[in-house]
Design a protein around this motif. Structure first.
Motif, PDB file in Angstrom:
ATOM      1  N   ALA C  98      16.334  -1.692 -49.578  1.00  0.00           N
ATOM      2  CA  ALA C  98      14.930  -2.000 -49.297  1.00  0.00           C
ATOM      3  C   ALA C  98      14.746  -2.585 -47.895  1.00  0.00           C
ATOM      4  CB  ALA C  98      14.379  -2.936 -50.359  1.00  0.00           C
ATOM      5  N   SER C  99      13.796  -3.517 -47.779  1.00  0.00           N
ATOM      6  CA  SER C  99      13.509  -4.151 -46.487  1.00  0.00           C
ATOM      7  C   SER C  99      13.467  -5.650 -46.697  1.00  0.00           C
ATOM      8  CB  SER C  99      12.140  -3.683 -45.973  1.00  0.00           C
ATOM      9  OG  SER C  99      11.107  -4.203 -46.806  1.00  0.00           O
ATOM     10  N   GLY C 100      13.437  -6.377 -45.593  1.00  0.00           N
ATOM     11  CA  GLY C 100      13.379  -7.834 -45.678  1.00  0.00           C
ATOM     12  C   GLY C 100      12.228  -8.316 -46.537  1.00  0.00           C
ATOM     13  N   GLN C 101      11.061  -7.710 -46.345  1.00  0.00           N
ATOM     14  CA  GLN C 101       9.892  -8.137 -47.110  1.00  0.00           C
ATOM     15  C   GLN C 101      10.081  -7.886 -48.597  1.00  0.00           C
ATOM     16  OE1 GLN C 101       9.916  -6.468 -44.178  1.00  0.00           O
ATOM     17  NE2 GLN C 101       7.854  -6.291 -43.349  1.00  0.00           N
ATOM     18  N   ILE C 102      10.600  -6.712 -48.939  1.00  0.00           N
ATOM     19  CA  ILE C 102      10.749  -6.384 -50.360  1.00  0.00           C
ATOM     20  C   ILE C 102      11.809  -7.282 -50.990  1.00  0.00           C
ATOM     21  CG2 ILE C 102      11.542  -4.572 -51.940  1.00  0.00           C
ATOM     22  CD1 ILE C 102      10.070  -2.569 -50.143  1.00  0.00           C
ATOM     23  N   ARG C 103      12.879  -7.526 -50.252  1.00  0.00           N
ATOM     24  CA  ARG C 103      13.926  -8.394 -50.793  1.00  0.00           C
ATOM     25  C   ARG C 103      13.419  -9.822 -51.014  1.00  0.00           C
ATOM     26  NH1 ARG C 103      17.152  -5.425 -46.825  1.00  0.00           N
ATOM     27  NH2 ARG C 103      17.066  -7.204 -45.384  1.00  0.00           N
ATOM     28  N   ASN C 104      12.421 -10.227 -50.240  1.00  0.00           N
ATOM     29  CA  ASN C 104      11.859 -11.569 -50.410  1.00  0.00           C
ATOM     30  C   ASN C 104      11.076 -11.697 -51.707  1.00  0.00           C
ATOM     31  OD1 ASN C 104      12.831 -12.847 -48.178  1.00  0.00           O
ATOM     32  ND2 ASN C 104      11.044 -12.430 -46.886  1.00  0.00           N
ATOM     33  N   THR C 105      10.629 -10.585 -52.260  1.00  0.00           N
ATOM     34  CA  THR C 105       9.796 -10.631 -53.456  1.00  0.00           C
ATOM     35  C   THR C 105      10.540 -10.105 -54.674  1.00  0.00           C
ATOM     36  OG1 THR C 105       8.046  -9.968 -51.931  1.00  0.00           O
ATOM     37  CG2 THR C 105       7.458 -10.157 -54.245  1.00  0.00           C
ATOM     38  N   ALA C 106      11.311  -9.054 -54.476  1.00  0.00           N
ATOM     39  CA  ALA C 106      11.978  -8.406 -55.598  1.00  0.00           C
ATOM     40  C   ALA C 106      12.939  -9.376 -56.269  1.00  0.00           C
ATOM     41  CB  ALA C 106      12.737  -7.175 -55.107  1.00  0.00           C
ATOM     42  N   THR C 107      12.981  -9.332 -57.580  1.00  0.00           N
ATOM     43  CA  THR C 107      13.811 -10.270 -58.334  1.00  0.00           C
ATOM     44  C   THR C 107      15.080  -9.594 -58.839  1.00  0.00           C
ATOM     45  OG1 THR C 107      12.726  -9.691 -60.402  1.00  0.00           O
ATOM     46  CG2 THR C 107      11.748 -11.490 -59.117  1.00  0.00           C
ATOM     47  N   VAL C 108      16.002 -10.412 -59.276  1.00  0.00           N
ATOM     48  CA  VAL C 108      17.253  -9.881 -59.829  1.00  0.00           C
ATOM     49  C   VAL C 108      16.957  -9.044 -61.072  1.00  0.00           C
ATOM     50  CG1 VAL C 108      19.390 -10.552 -60.995  1.00  0.00           C
ATOM     51  CG2 VAL C 108      18.700 -11.704 -58.871  1.00  0.00           C
TER      52      VAL C 108
END
Lengths: 168, 740, 324
Positions: C98-108
């Motif tokens: 993904a991207s930095g932004q998505i990784r900041n929101t996406a959960t385990v």
């Protein structure tokens, strides 16, 4: 209640479907965050939520309840532009300008991530105590923000210059 | 003129502060009272008939204001094609006038509701029945015996000089290959957006993300049978266009729906709509055959290209144009064919024709060089023609050899290994490639501009032109300041509104010189007005001065013979005028009648190809361009770089995937259509020669598109140099590189 | 997007109760996949229970395992010093996705439950057994370059797009669940089901079950690990193939090996057969070649994805060579 650019907003979210992006644009009247795909593919809607860069299009407005949201309209200082914004102009880090607010917000969040020790795909050592903001790191970490005009060189130069000595 | 010209200076963009702060207002952001929101319902079959549309659920969904289908759409005439210079459409398809389906993605209904969410949801509740028909969808089946188009951008579809096939058969060296490029989509980041407010039954304002303000106005008048004077089209900032933000069905449907709903209506296309409702760049299949003597000179140059259009749309993409102009040869066999498919219309996408056509030609040149064991740059230099090779016209200005020399030195071309697969850095094979670029000079007829002087000595230039990121607002102010003899901060440039004098579309890399020609005409008219106005006690009065006898400099008019002049402010003040305006029409673009006029360039690149995975990464780039005088080095460099970035995308990642069973675009999203990201793009070095073209207004030629030409070929040639593998179909993906 | 109700849960129990009480409810984590799919009308829940503010702690438990709260964001996991030091392959896999932004929101939890990127699944104008059971599969005979070569069925050839899941598959992770019937734990390798003739049933989760945490045992201390992902675009793209490998070599012999593949199957694919080939064998190119061949021995190419088989093998071999 959502704090937007430092100001608490109580604008009611009547439709749970409303995204944070449409809430900011349509209800609050902040058009800095842009809609480029509405599906998390371009980064034009990037805003900072509690200081972290997120995609406003994939965030429901209801999820932002109680959070602090900063859009490009809120990143300037003392009524003027942030040095990063000045650097975007100086390095011609945009053409049409549509992805620019997202690039600016993303860069701010990105620099903070580096300072907090978040690694990237190109970090030489994933377990390192700290990471440099090299051009390679900037390019990788900013890859969630598309620029179809192809102003990437200018954007990277602007970020590099602004955060040469770390985030502010 | 300014003694110290502003043209040529790297002036920062005038819209910079607005764009970096979120203050620049794009079409979907215009505040309109009582606005309703629209969403499209699009066909899921490529050909056939609509058998029925059930609107029961949609009409009763919350917030729905109106639903329009072909049953209740008003009469809408066919929109004029861009090529006619009267409109801005790429398709002759009727807009919601009948039950016929012409492509998969054709709008079949438009839903208007109070909020965007309600409109989107109600659109999903529209049930459409189809009687699908066998569509024309399989390119490989239909390309055989495909017809020649009537013309290719106004030129003959075929150019035959001598017997090229015979010459090929006897050539000492011969390359004869087929090259393929896939469909592409523009992917401007701003979604197409339109807002329409009708003032009464016969007048309306449309805010539209368009690169053709004047032609949109004309189109709306034509399709709805209105007076153009009653239509205002506004397009202030456009969030990228690249040839795609012309006139499509959605603007017309939005206008019709607004009339039906009796409300102002906004339609923002979804990203998948952008892929399916509007057209992209055609796929191509191209045969290039080169016959050469041992010394590299060509005995035969064959370039046969087959492209596609929608049904009855007629846009033949000019893939063979580079082969008509770049190299000398004893014989030419140039031929274009077009296959009509049930797909969205083919549209112009940055460097239409030349970008993908040069992929074939410039790869073939590289293959010939390899066969001859001659440096590919030397092969090209040896083919430099003295005059246009297929028309015989003299070149207005062409400095390709100089660009080759400068580029080779700056890039370090001499250090390239001529042996493929011979350089390596860890797991990465390193290769270098080169390709030539060219793009025709165009100045479209019909542009107008006005110049208004105010009593404070400031000037405002107005034309209905477009700022989509090229820097129009900045460079035109620079030019006008010099031409009027004013400091830059005393010149305003207003654009993007059909109330301003008519402008040409932003296309063909032609806008800048077209506007300049209009400003020249307006300034000349203004000069005459000023002389007329100059009171008897003016230093200019009584000198018998005509427009040719004076010059605009130092903020006023001054006799060329050196006598005393007077400032604009003084002339106006003396005449008691608050302002003075004059309008002019650009002179007819006759400069191309006698001369072959083109932009040129040469692209150098270095790629790294992963030994294990076949991944290709571009690590270095240099483009050297011969595009006449550069008005603003900063914005021009960005244009060149941006075009190269798009070219790198076409080389490595971009492909619009159609399912040939259904004619449906499959990867209709930015997650699955891969435009380059930051990580794909290295620092891009650009340089230009800057020789003014003697035949062009101000000596300038187009810069927006030539930068994309040759890019994919340079990458492919570099991949060959790195790995020894020749990839002849784009994009150059790991499986092709590894031969898997 | 279909209308839905929204409520935020403050703890696991209330989340499970809310979902159980609301017909058609779905759990909302970061929303980076679910909201997108809802906007495409692919997912059509009647209610969302927001679990993104549930426990997100990351740390070593008393059992010595790494515990990650299901609501922990991808970024927080990748940045965690313990993760980066002792489980670096987890961080590597995350930052490859993904991207930095998505990784900041996406959960385990959400990462493991993200749906396939099959273009036909995403397009409601196409046939898809996963989206609409029994409607058919347009991918089997269509454009299937990105599709599965392992574990697919005639009904579905979609792949699982997770990067994190591949690393977790190699690490023997466990997934901890809460549901109306109480809590339970499943092995990550058992979480996803192969499509068979029910491709719409993607996991073993019972209705209303919620992932609450993922735990990972410490990898062998002497093992070296790597996550390798191949894609055309340099970043922000899903894998053509990816490889997660842990290799422990003693005296030139493979003491232990873990190998998982991404981009090739409907689930993160553990290549157990290849591990058996490796274990106890000399750490040589020949062994690695045999392991790679074994890993893909059951692979079945479609019209356009045959390249994934040799590509995956190449990456397996080079990754193992790098780790040996």
């Amino acid at each position: 209640m959502i704090v937007i650019n430092g100001t608490p907003h109580d604008t009611e979210i009547t439709d749970p479907r409303r995204s944070l992006l449409d809430h900011l644009r349509e209800d609050v009247g902040l058009h800095g965050p842009k809609k480029g795909c509405d599906q998390g593919g371009c980064g034009a809607c990037t805003v900072l939520v509690d200081g972290r860069r997120v995609l406003a299009c994939l965030t429901l407005a209801a999820q932002a309840e109680g959070r602090s949201v900063t859009t490009v309209e809120g990143v300037g200082r003392d009524g003027g532009l942030d040095p990063l914004q000045e650097a975007f102009i100086e390095h011609d880090g945009f053409q049409c300008g549509y992805c620019t607010p997202g690039q600016v917000c993303s860069a701010i969040g990105m620099a903070d991530e580096v300072a907090r020790g978040v690694p990237s795909r190109v970090s030489p050592e994933i377990g390192a105590a700290s990471f440099d903001l090299s051009p390679d790191e900037i390019r990788e970490r900013m890859s969630g923000n598309l620029c179809r005009c192809g102003a990437y060189n200018g954007i990277v130069a602007a970020i590099e210059e602004t955060y040469l000595d770390g985030p502010r | 003129m300014n003694a110290d010209p502003i043209v040529g200076r790297a002036v920062p963009r005038r819209d910079g502060p607005a764009k970096v702060s979120g203050a620049a207002s794009f079409t979907a952001e215009v505040p309109v009272e009582g606005l309703a929101h629209a969403a499209l319902v699009c066909s899921t079959v490529a050909a056939g008939e609509i058998t029925g549309i059930d609107l029961t659920e949609a009409r009763s969904a919350p917030g729905v204001v109106a639903v329009m289908t072909h049953h209740n759409a008003p009469a809408i005439r066919i929109a004029p094609l861009l090529i006619t210079l009267r409109g801005a459409s790429f398709t002759r398809a009727p807009v919601m006038q009948d039950a016929r389906i012409r492509w998969n993605g054709q709008p079949v209904a438009i839903v208007v509701a109070e909020t965007p969410e309600q409109a989107d949801h109600a659109a999903s509740l529209v049930r459409v029945g189809y009687a699908p028909a066998e569509g024309r969808l399989v390119f490989d089946d239909l390309k055989v015996g495909a017809p020649q188009p009537d013309h290719v951008q106004g030129e003959a579809p075929a150019v035959l000089r001598g017997d090229a096939e015979a010459a090929l058969r006897t050539a000492a060296a011969r390359v004869d290959q087929v090259y393929r490029t896939p469909w592409h989509t523009h992917c401007a980041i701003e979604l197409h957006a339109t807002t329409v407010a009708w003032h009464d039954e016969r007048s309306l304002t449309m805010w539209d993300a368009t690169q053709a303000v004047t032609h949109s106005q004309a189109t709306l008048a034509e399709v709805f049978d209105l007076d153009p004077e009653d239509i205002r089209v506004v397009s202030q900032f456009v969030g990228g266009a690249f040839g795609n933000k012309m006139m499509w069905s959605h603007q017309i449907l939005c206008a019709a729906a607004a009339r039906l709903a009796r409300r102002p209506v906004r339609l923002v296309l979804s990203r998948s709509d952008v892929f399916r409702v509007t057209g992209g760049r055609t796929r191509t299949e191209q045969r290039v055959a080169l016959g050469a003597r041992a010394n590299g000179t060509l005995t035969a140059l064959v370039h046969e290209a087959t492209t596609t259009t929608g049904i009855n749309d007629g846009f033949a993409e000019q893939c063979t144009f580079p082969a008509r102009v770049l190299y000398g040869a004893d014989s030419f066999g140039i031929d274009q064919r077009v296959v009509e498919l049930h797909t969205p219309a083919n549209s112009s996408m940055r460097a239409p024709g030349e970008s993908v056509g040069s992929f074939a030609l410039e790869c073939a040149l590289d293959e010939l060089a390899e066969q001859l064991d001659v440096d590919p740059l030397d092969v090209r230099a040896g083919l430099e023609p003295a005059a246009h090779p297929t028309t015989g016209k003299p070149f207005s200005g062409r400095h390709l050899l100089e660009a080759y020399r400068l580029g080779a030195e700056r890039f370090g071309w001499a250090r390239r290994s001529s042996t493929p697969r011979s350089r390596r850095d860890g797991p990465w094979w390193i290769g270098h490639g080169v390709a030539t670029a060219t793009y025709p000079y165009t100045r479209m007829p019909g542009g107008r501009a006005s110049v208004t002087l105010s009593a404070d000595g400031c000037a405002t230039v107005r034309t209905a032109a477009h700022e989509m990121g090229m820097g129009t607002a900045t460079v035109q102010a620079q030019y006008a300041a010099d031409h009027l003899g004013l400091p830059l901060d005393r010149v305003r440039f207003e654009y993007g509104d059909s109330r301003h004098p008519a402008a040409v579309p932003a296309g063909g890399s032609a806008q800048t010189v077209s506007i300049i020609a209009s400003v020249v005409a307006a300034a000349r008219a203004l000069t005459a007005e000023l002389l007329h106005l100059a009171a008897p006690d003016s230093p200019l009065a009584g000198a018998g001065a005509g427009a040719d006898d004076v010059e605009m400099r130092d903020g006023g008019l001054h006799p060329r013979d050196g006598g005393p002049g007077e400032s604009y402010a003084a002339i106006l003040r003396r005449a008691g005028r608050a302002e003075l305006a004059a309008e002019g029409a650009a002179s007819p673009p006759t400069e191309t009648a006698q001369h072959a006029m083109h932009s040129y360039g040469v692209q150098f690149c270095e790629v790294r190809v992963h030994d294990v995975t076949g991944e290709v990464r571009v690590s270095r780039w240099l483009g050297v361009f011969d595009t006449g005088r550069i008005i603003n080095p900063r914005t021009a460099a960005s244009q060149f770089r941006g075009a190269i970035v798009m070219g790198i995308g076409s080389a490595l990642t971009e492909e619009t995937i159609f399912d040939e069973r259904t004619g449906r675009v499959l990867n209709a999203s930015l997650a699955e259509y891969h435009v380059p990201v930051h990580a794909d793009i290295p620092p891009i070095d650009v340089a230009w020669l800057g020789h003014p073209d003697p035949m062009a207004p101000m000596g300038g030629k187009g810069v927006g598109e030539v930068g994309m030409v040759g890019v994919a070929a340079a990458v492919a040639n570099a991949v060959h140099n790195a790995t020894g593998r020749r990839i002849r179909d784009l994009p150059i993906t790991p499986d092709k590189v590894l031969g898997l | 997007m279909k209308p839905f109700t929204y409520q935020r849960a403050d703890d696991v129990a209330s989340a499970v109760a809310a979902a159980a009480a609301t017909p058609g409810a779905a759990y909302l984590g970061g929303g980076t996949n679910l909201v997108d799919l809802m906007r495409q009308n692919v997912e059509r829940p009647a209610a969302l229970v927001d679990v993104s503010r549930l426990p997100a702690r990351i740390g070593i438990g008393t059992d010595g395992r790494l515990w990650m709260g299901a609501a922990a964001t991808n970024t927080d996991v990748a940045a965690d010093p313990v993760v980066r030091r002792d489980f670096p392959i987890i961080a590597e896999a995350i930052v490859n996705g993904a991207s930095g932004q998505i990784r900041n929101t996406a959960t385990v939890g959400g990462n493991l439950l993200q749906r396939t990127r099959c273009l036909y699944f995403y397009d409601t104008g196409a046939r898809c057994n996963k989206r609409e059971p029994g409607s058919g599969c347009d991918a089997v005979d269509g454009h299937n370059r990105m599709h599965a070569v392992l574990g697919a069925s005639p009904e579905c050839v979609a792949t699982n797009p997770s990067d994190l899941g591949v690393a977790l598959a190699a690490l023997d992770a466990r997934v901890h669940l809460a549901g109306p019937a109480g809590g339970r734990t499943v092995e990550l390798l058992d979480l996803h089901r192969l499509p068979g003739d029910t491709p719409h049933v993607e996991t073993v989760l019972a209705p209303g079950e919620l992932i609450t945490a993922v735990s990972v045992p410490p990898p062998p201390a002497a093992a070296r690990s790597a996550y390798r992902k191949v894609r055309e675009r340099a970043s922000y793209a899903f894998a053509l193939v990816s490889v997660a490998a842990l290799l422990e070599v003693r005296d030139g012999v493979v003491a232990s090996a873990r190998l998982a593949l991404g981009g090739v199957a409907a689930k993160p694919w553990r290549a157990a057969v290849a591990e058996a080939v490796l274990t106890g064998a000399p750490a040589t190119r020949a062994t690695f070649d045999r392991a790679a061949a074994a890993a893909l021995a059951d692979a079945r190419p479609l019209a356009h994805n045959g390249f994934k088989i040799p590509l995956a093998q190449r990456v397996i071999v080079s990754t193992l060579e790098e780790l040996s």
